[in-house]
Write an enzyme that holds these catalytic residues in place. Structure first.
Site, PDB file in Angstrom:
ATOM      1  CE1 TYR A 139      34.347  38.939  31.612  1.00 14.25           C
ATOM      2  CE2 TYR A 139      35.033  41.094  32.392  1.00 14.25           C
ATOM      3  CZ  TYR A 139      35.022  40.132  31.407  1.00 14.25           C
ATOM      4  OH  TYR A 139      35.687  40.344  30.231  1.00 14.25           O
ATOM      5  CG  ASP A 233      38.212  41.277  40.171  1.00 12.97           C
ATOM      6  OD1 ASP A 233      38.592  42.467  40.108  1.00 12.97           O
ATOM      7  OD2 ASP A 233      37.805  40.648  39.181  1.00 12.97           O
ATOM      8  CE  LYS A 261      35.358  47.921  35.248  1.00 14.52           C
ATOM      9  NZ  LYS A 261      35.276  48.237  33.818  1.00 14.52           N
TER      10      LYS A 261
END
Length: 425
Positions: A139, A233, A261
């Protein structure tokens, strides 16, 4: 007193599906958080939860970390948004570069999705090619180029390609099976117009799926041989797996890295960095356009500076403690499920784990999707009743934070014992 059901009923009248991100929904309705501290959340009905969702991995240092709150409070007294450069942005960039040897220069953005979108645009601008290779179950945000056989909420809701997306965009996204280097090599050979390869080095949006031995090494080798930029990523793994992310853990240098994050421990900021000759293509001096009003805003920058400094200060104890806790916890969980004769797999690394209800190893999108998600939901609901909050989807991950204690873990194991019994029954 307000109740969760009443607030959800109200929210559905003004917010699509009652939530501002799909994965936050679960039946019959989600709880509404009133406050947080350390390893805990409290809902509007004053029920306390031990939080293992942890901002989907963002809160490595726990809720309301003192050092970070103090840094942000100090900045609040000076201003919230300038839309001019600040010295702090340079300081943060130097801290990121210091932790990630693959990064020569970095640009700050707001979200992980914005970072991956920029990374892909950079790869296309650098190579003057169109096609992007991604891996099933990875994702990379909710933009058209990567919302194809993706993980996270799209997998949970059974959406392979979102309606409203353009076929003209998604047709330039080639999807390859994760941990299948032969599939990857075949795709490279069959397509000469590949601008870049984007991958979660550790899948944290399809449950937790680890790279098999040499998979990432071979990805790096093949992309180098074919002059294709490799994008890691690290929105989830950056700072969480190690101070230098998964690339430090595996000893691999990608060409472009995205992170978010744990970069700021709960504040809105992300970054895209990499080789100088690629990152320098960004406007205004380069011809790859990217811009944002809120990029590098002083509140989030102050949080990120404090977060990285705190991580770097604690790193010798922080990561070993979390790995030890995780090993103890997952070993005990494995023993419980085995004793109950429940078919299961537990994938874990660093401060992350997930249990899958299946008798076959979970190594990619296909094997993850075959796990029994109904059993997972039954387990989730029992855990919630016991005051344990994990992400409400099989296709997310359980995250530990620095603020979890041995007592928290023991209480959680007791709750998992009850939850596994509910699954067995």
């Amino acid at each position: 007193m307000m109740t969760n059901s009443k607030l959800f009923s109200d929210s559905k009248k003004v917010i699509p599906s009652g939530v501002n991100s799909p994965v936050r929904y679960f039946e019959p309705y989600p709880f509404f958080t009133k406050k947080s501290n350390g390893a805990y959340l409290w809902d509007v009905e004053n029920k306390k939860y031990i939080d293992f969702c942890n901002g989907y991995g963002a809160l490595l240092l726990g809720h309301r970390r003192k050092e970070i709150i103090n840094a942000v409070s100090n900045q609040l007294s000076k201003g919230t948004l300038y839309c001019t450069p600040t010295e702090a942005e340079t300081e943060l960039s130097k801290l990121i570069i210091g932790n990630f040897p693959s990064i020569d220069k970095v640009r700050l953005v707001n979200t992980g999705g914005e970072a991956t979108m920029t990374a892909i645009r950079l790869a296309r601008g650098f190579t003057k090619k169109k096609k992007i290779i991604k891996f099933e179950g990875c994702y990379h945000g909710a933009h058209d180029s990567v919302l194809v056989k993706a993980g996270s909420g799209s997998a949970h809701n059974g959406i392979s390609v979102s309606e409203g997306g353009l076929d003209e965009v998604s047709k330039n996204t080639l999807v390859v099976q994760y941990n299948n280097i032969e599939d990857f090599q075949k795709t490279i050979k069959q397509n000469k117009d590949i601008a870049g390869v984007i991958v979660e080095p550790i899948l944290a949006n399809m449950g937790l799926i680890l790279p098999e031995k040499n998979f990432l090494y071979d990805l790096r080798k093949i992309t180098k041989e074919n002059n294709i930029p490799l994008i890691f990523d690290e929105v989830v793994t950056g700072f969480r797996v190690a101070p230098g992310g998964a690339q430090e853990h595996f000893g691999i240098k990608p060409d472009i890295t995205t992170m978010a994050k744990a970069l700021s421990n709960g504040f809105t900021i992300a970054a895209v960095g990499g080789r100088k000759e690629i990152i320098d293509l960004l406007s205004p001096e380069g011809k790859v356009y990217q811009a944002s009003t809120f990029a590098g805003n002083p509140i989030s920058v102050s949080a990120a500076i404090s977060s990285i400094k705190t991580i770097n200060k604690l790193k010798n104890k922080l990561y070993s403690k979390l790995e030890r806790f995780n090993l103890l916890f997952t070993t005990a969980l494995d023993d419980m499920a085995t004793d109950m004769h429940i078919a299961h797999q537990i994938n874990f690394t660093a401060s992350m784990f997930q249990i899958f209800f299946t008798n076959k190893p979970v190594i990619n999108y296909e094997t993850s999707k075959k796990a029994d998600s109904k059993k997972f939901q039954k387990m989730f609901r029992t855990l919630l009743k016991k005051g344990i909050f994990i992400a409400p989807s099989q296709f997310e991950v359980v995250f530990l934070s620095d603020t979890h204690t041995e007592n928290d873990l023991n209480k959680t194991l007791d709750a998992y014992d009850a939850a596994l019994k509910s699954v067995k029954n």
